[in-house]
Design a protein around this motif. Sequence first.
Motif, PDB file in Angstrom:
ATOM      1  N   ILE A 137       0.836  -1.009   0.256  1.00 54.63           N
ATOM      2  CA  ILE A 137       0.139  -0.127  -0.372  1.00 54.63           C
ATOM      3  C   ILE A 137       0.275   1.580  -0.098  1.00 54.63           C
ATOM      4  N   VAL A 177      -8.078   0.695   8.311  1.00 54.20           N
ATOM      5  CA  VAL A 177      -6.926   0.272   7.747  1.00 54.20           C
ATOM      6  C   VAL A 177      -6.450  -0.856   7.182  1.00 54.20           C
ATOM      7  N   LEU A 225      -8.141  -1.642   4.162  1.00 57.85           N
ATOM      8  CA  LEU A 225      -7.821  -1.269   3.197  1.00 57.85           C
ATOM      9  C   LEU A 225      -6.898  -1.951   2.306  1.00 57.85           C
ATOM     10  N   VAL A 226      -5.326  -2.041   3.315  1.00 53.13           N
ATOM     11  CA  VAL A 226      -4.142  -2.726   3.161  1.00 53.13           C
ATOM     12  C   VAL A 226      -4.500  -3.928   2.596  1.00 53.13           C
ATOM     13  N   PHE A 227      -5.269  -5.619   3.118  1.00 49.96           N
ATOM     14  CA  PHE A 227      -5.777  -6.159   3.180  1.00 49.96           C
ATOM     15  C   PHE A 227      -6.714  -6.303   1.794  1.00 49.96           C
ATOM     16  N   SER A 228      -7.650  -5.431   1.481  1.00 56.27           N
ATOM     17  CA  SER A 228      -8.183  -5.729   0.246  1.00 56.27           C
ATOM     18  C   SER A 228      -7.652  -5.104  -0.913  1.00 56.27           C
ATOM     19  N   TRP A 229      -6.698  -4.023  -0.433  1.00 61.55           N
ATOM     20  CA  TRP A 229      -5.871  -4.179  -1.619  1.00 61.55           C
ATOM     21  C   TRP A 229      -4.488  -5.108  -2.195  1.00 61.55           C
ATOM     22  N   PHE A 230      -4.048  -5.839  -1.090  1.00 62.28           N
ATOM     23  CA  PHE A 230      -3.227  -7.064  -1.813  1.00 62.28           C
ATOM     24  C   PHE A 230      -3.963  -8.262  -2.211  1.00 62.28           C
ATOM     25  N   ASN A 265      -6.627  -8.069  -3.711  1.00 61.98           N
ATOM     26  CA  ASN A 265      -7.014  -7.813  -5.139  1.00 61.98           C
ATOM     27  C   ASN A 265      -6.830  -8.446  -5.984  1.00 61.98           C
ATOM     28  N   MET A 284     -14.038  -4.935   4.350  1.00 62.39           N
ATOM     29  CA  MET A 284     -13.006  -5.771   2.870  1.00 62.39           C
ATOM     30  C   MET A 284     -14.143  -6.412   2.109  1.00 62.39           C
ATOM     31  N   GLU A 339     -16.425  -8.588  -6.905  1.00 59.72           N
ATOM     32  CA  GLU A 339     -15.021  -8.242  -5.913  1.00 59.72           C
ATOM     33  C   GLU A 339     -15.251  -6.840  -6.132  1.00 59.72           C
TER      34      GLU A 339
END
Lengths: 284, 298, 421
Positions: A35, B125, B128-133, B135, B241, C251
Motif C-alpha cells: 500500500i 486501515v 484497506l491494506v488487505f483489500s489491496w493486497f 485484489n 473488506m 469483487e
Amino acid sequence: MFPRPIQTASPGAQALYRVALPVSLVIWLLPLVAIFLTSARTAQDLAAGNYWGWPHGSHLIGNYEAVFTSSPMGRYLLNSVMITLPAVAATLALSTLAGFGLAKFRFPGNTLVLAIFIAGNFVPFQILMIPVRDLMIHVFPLYNTIWALVVFHAAFQTGFCTLFMRNFMRELPDSLIEAARMDGAGEFSVFSLIVLPLIRPALAALAVLEFTFIWNDYFWALVLVQSDSARPITAGLQALQGMWLASWQLMSAGAIVAAAPSVAIFFLMQRHFISGLTLGAVKE
Amino acid sequence: MSTTVQAAPRRTRHAGSLAPLAFIAPAALFFAVFVLWPIADSIWVSLHDWDGVHPMRWVGIGNYVELFTDDVFWTALVNNIWWLLAYMLAPIGGLAIALFLNQNVLGMRLYKSLFFFPFVLSQVVVGLVFSWFFNGDFGLLNLGLRAIGLHGVSLLGDANWSTPATIVAGLWPQTAYCMILYLTGLTAVNGEVVEAARMDGARGWGMFWNIILPQLRPATFIAVVVSVVGALRSFDLVSIMTRGGPYDSSAVLAYYMYEQTFLSFRYGYGAAIAVVLFAIMDVYIAFFLVTMLRRERR
Amino acid sequence: MSARLGSLSSTVAVAAASALLAAMLATAGPAKADSITVNSDQSDPQPKAAIQEAVHRFEAANPGTQVTLNTYDHESYKQSIRNWLTSEPPDVVLWYTGTRLRQFVQPGLLADVSAIWTAPMKQAFGTTAVDLVTDGGKQYAVPYTQYQWGLYLRSDILRKAGVGPVKTFDDLLGACDKLNAAGVAPIALGSKDLWPTAAWFDYLDLRINGYASHMQLMSGKVPYTDAKVHAVFAHWKQLLDHKCFNANHTELSMQESQSVMYQGRAGMMLMGNFITANFSPEMQKVMVFEPFPTVTAGVARAEDAPMDSVAIPQGAHNKAGAMKFLAFMMQPDIQAMINAGEKQIPANSQAKLIDDPYLIAGRSLLAATPDHSQFFDRDTNEALATLAMKGFQEFMVQPQRLDRILAGIDRARLRIYANTN
C-alpha cells in the motif's frame, strides 16, 4: 534464556538467523509495503494497469497533497483529535476515581461493582447500538456531533480502565494512605495528594492505550455521526472508499495518513504502550 | 483487555462511609446509562417488530423464531465460529514469532517494534491494506501467485474464500498483539529453572513443552482472552473488506445485525441478533469472571 | 512537584467530568418563526453547491427569512430521516418520490402540500411527476430533479469488435459474443455494491412483463415464484450463458467496475446517468447513451428514472415558511439552476436543460415514456430489496440455485407484506 542465545549457535546458524530476520520482517509487512508503494504511484500508471512494474515517475508528495486538498481528510483528522483527547481525559478521570473507590475501600458489593465494570467491557457493541443511538438522538441531543462519540467512548472505556486502575492501586501500600488519614486528610486529599502522584506510570500507560483504542474506533463513528463535520478519520476513510475506490493511489495515501497518528504515538510512547498492554502477562 | 486481578491486599476502610460511593458514582453513572441500560433496552426492542417509522409492535419471541429459520443467520453464526477457531492461531503464531525474536542481537528492539506495530493500525486501515493486497485483478498476492505459475483468485469476491481471507487480515494485528504478550512473558521466564532443566538434558521441544510453556501461562491466558474478544468483534474488517458478501458468504453476527438494522430497517430483528451475540459472549464473560474471582480469593 | 501535579490532575478530572455533563445537558435552541431548517442529502460537491445557491436565492427573495441548511451523507441520510420525522423534524427535507415518499405519507409523517399544486403547475410538471408525489389524491412533495438509466457504451470498442446498434435483446447477446471474441468483457458490473444487479432485474422485468406488472411485484402483490419472474431470470441466464458480464463482478464496487470500462477492458455498462460525471474528456468522445434494448416486442416501454423531491415533515415548526420554500423550488429558473449544478434533468418541464448530450437524450427519452419506475431499492420494501439484491448476485454466480433463491425472496415477501396486503 529461552530459546538458547543465538550467539551460542554455530556460525552457519547465526548467519542464517541474520538473513532470516529481515526477510521475515519484509514478508510480515508485505501488505503494508504494497500500500505504501501504491501511494507513490501516478494516476497514469494505475490507469494504464501498471501497478507493480517500474513506475513512470513518482507522485508521492502529489498524492498526499491530493488527499488533503480533494477530500475533507484534514477535517476528519481534526475531528479525530477533538474526539480522542477529551474522551481519553474523561475516561481516565472517571476510572481513576472509581478505581480508587474499588481498590482502597471495603464495602458491600465492591466485588459485584468491579465484576459489572469488567463484564460490561466485554459486551458486543451491537447490543448497545440501537439504544445508544436513540439516547444520543432523543435524550441527549448529541447525535451527529463529536460529543456523542466523546461521551460514549468515555463511558464505555471506563469498564476496562477502572479494572486497570483498581489493580494498579491495590499494589500501593496501604500504610501511606493510612498515614495521611491520621494526619487528618480528607478522602479526596488522600486521593489527589498521595495516590495520584504514585499512579502516574499507570495513567501514562492507559492514556497511550486509550488514545489508540479510541482513535481507531470505527463502529461507533459509523453509528453516532453522519456528516463530514463530525466524522473521525476511520469513518471518513470508509466514506472516501466510495469516492476513491477506483483511485487506489489516493486510497493508499489516505490509509497511511489515517494510520500515521496512532503509529507515531506508539513509536514515541512505546514503553508506556507495551507496559499497559502487557500488564498481567507475567504475574498470576 | 489485558489485566488480571492480583492477590488481595488489606483494605483500609469499612462499610458505612459514603466516600467510596462518591468516588465510584460518576463512572457508575456513565456506565449505567451508556452500557447497562442499553443492554436491557436492546432485549426489550428484540421482542418487537419495529422499522423506526411505525409504532413498535410486540411480537414476543417472534424474531428469535424467525432467526431459527434464517439461512443468513446460520451462515453468520458458523462464520463466527470459524473466526473464533481461526483466531486461536494468533496465540500460536504470536508465540512462534516471540520465540524467533527473543534474542539479543543488534537492532532487535526495532525488529520487535516493527513486528508489533500492525496492532496499532485501525482495523479500517488493516481492511484497506488487505483489500489491496488480495485484489483479484492486480493485488500483490495474485501477482506472486501468477509468478509461480498458479491461477490468480479474487479472494474477496469468491464465496468460498471471502471468510478465510477476511480472517487472515484480522489475524495479522492479532498475532502481533499475542507476540508482544509472549515477548513480555519470555522475559520473565525463570532462567535458573531453564538452566537446571538444561543440566538435566532437557532440549528443544521437550524443554519448551515441559518447562517454558507452563511458565508462560499468564501470557497464554491473556492472549486467548483478547483473541476471543477480537474474533467476536469482527465487524470492522467485514464491513470494510466484503460487507458480508458475496451473497452473505462472509457475514458474521455483528455485521448482519448492523445490516438488518440500518439497511433493512428491522430494528427488532437486528436487536434479536445482537442479543444472540451477547448471549454467546456471556458464556465467555462468565468464564472470565469465574477465573478472575477464583484468583482474587487465592 | 508531584503533589502539585497530583492536585492538578484531580482538578482536571473533576472539570472534565462536569464539562461532559454540561455538554450532555445542553439543548438546541428552538427554531425562530421566520427561520426554516432544510435537511439535504445532496452531499457531493456540485449538488451541494447547487442546493446552497437555491437557499441563497430564496433568502434574497424573502428578506427576513433565514434558512439553515444541513447537508448529510447520502447513505446515512436514509437512516436518520426516520429519526427526524418521528421526533424533532426540520421544516423541509429532501427526499425521494413514489413508494419511498408514500412510506412516510401513510403513517402521517409528511404534510399535505396540495395547496401549491395549482393546475398550471401540474401541467408544467406533467402527470408522471405529479403522480409520483401524490397519495390518495393529495400531493406531499415537490419533485426537483430526475435522471435516466440505460446503457452507456464505448462506441470505439464496439466498433472495433464489429458490434452494430444494440436495439434488441438479441443484439445484446450478439454484442456479448463479438466483444468476448475481441477479448473484452462485454458488460462491466460491480455487484459488490449489490444495487447494480437490480438494474438488470428492473429492466428485464419492465421489458418482458411491462410496467404495471413490475409495480405489482414491487408492492409485494405477486409471488417471486411466479412464471413472470422466472421469465426474467431465463433471459438473465442467457446473458450469463453468453458470458456477458465481467467475471470478477462480485469483487468490484460500482466505481471499480466503471474504471474497468474506462481502461478499455469492458464494452458497456447499465447505469444511471450520474456515471457521466466521471467521464474524462477522452471518454466523453467515445461514450454513447442507448436506452435499454427491447426484449419482448410489443411491451410498452418504461424507464427506471429516479426522481427526487422536497417535502415538509408533519411536525415542522414553520410550515408556512416551508411551503414558501417548496413553492420557490417549483420555479423553472430555480430548477434549471439546481439541475445545471447536479447535471440532471429538471422535474419541471419548463425548466431549461443544460447543453449535455446525455441529458438531452435522457429528457427526450423520459418525455416519450409515461411510466417511470424509481429503481428496485426505492420501489420495494428495503428489507426485501436488500435480501433480493443479494439473491440476484448469488444467481449470477450460481444460476442453478435459482429456485432456492426465489423461494427465499418470496418467504420474505410474505412476511413483510403480511400486515399490509
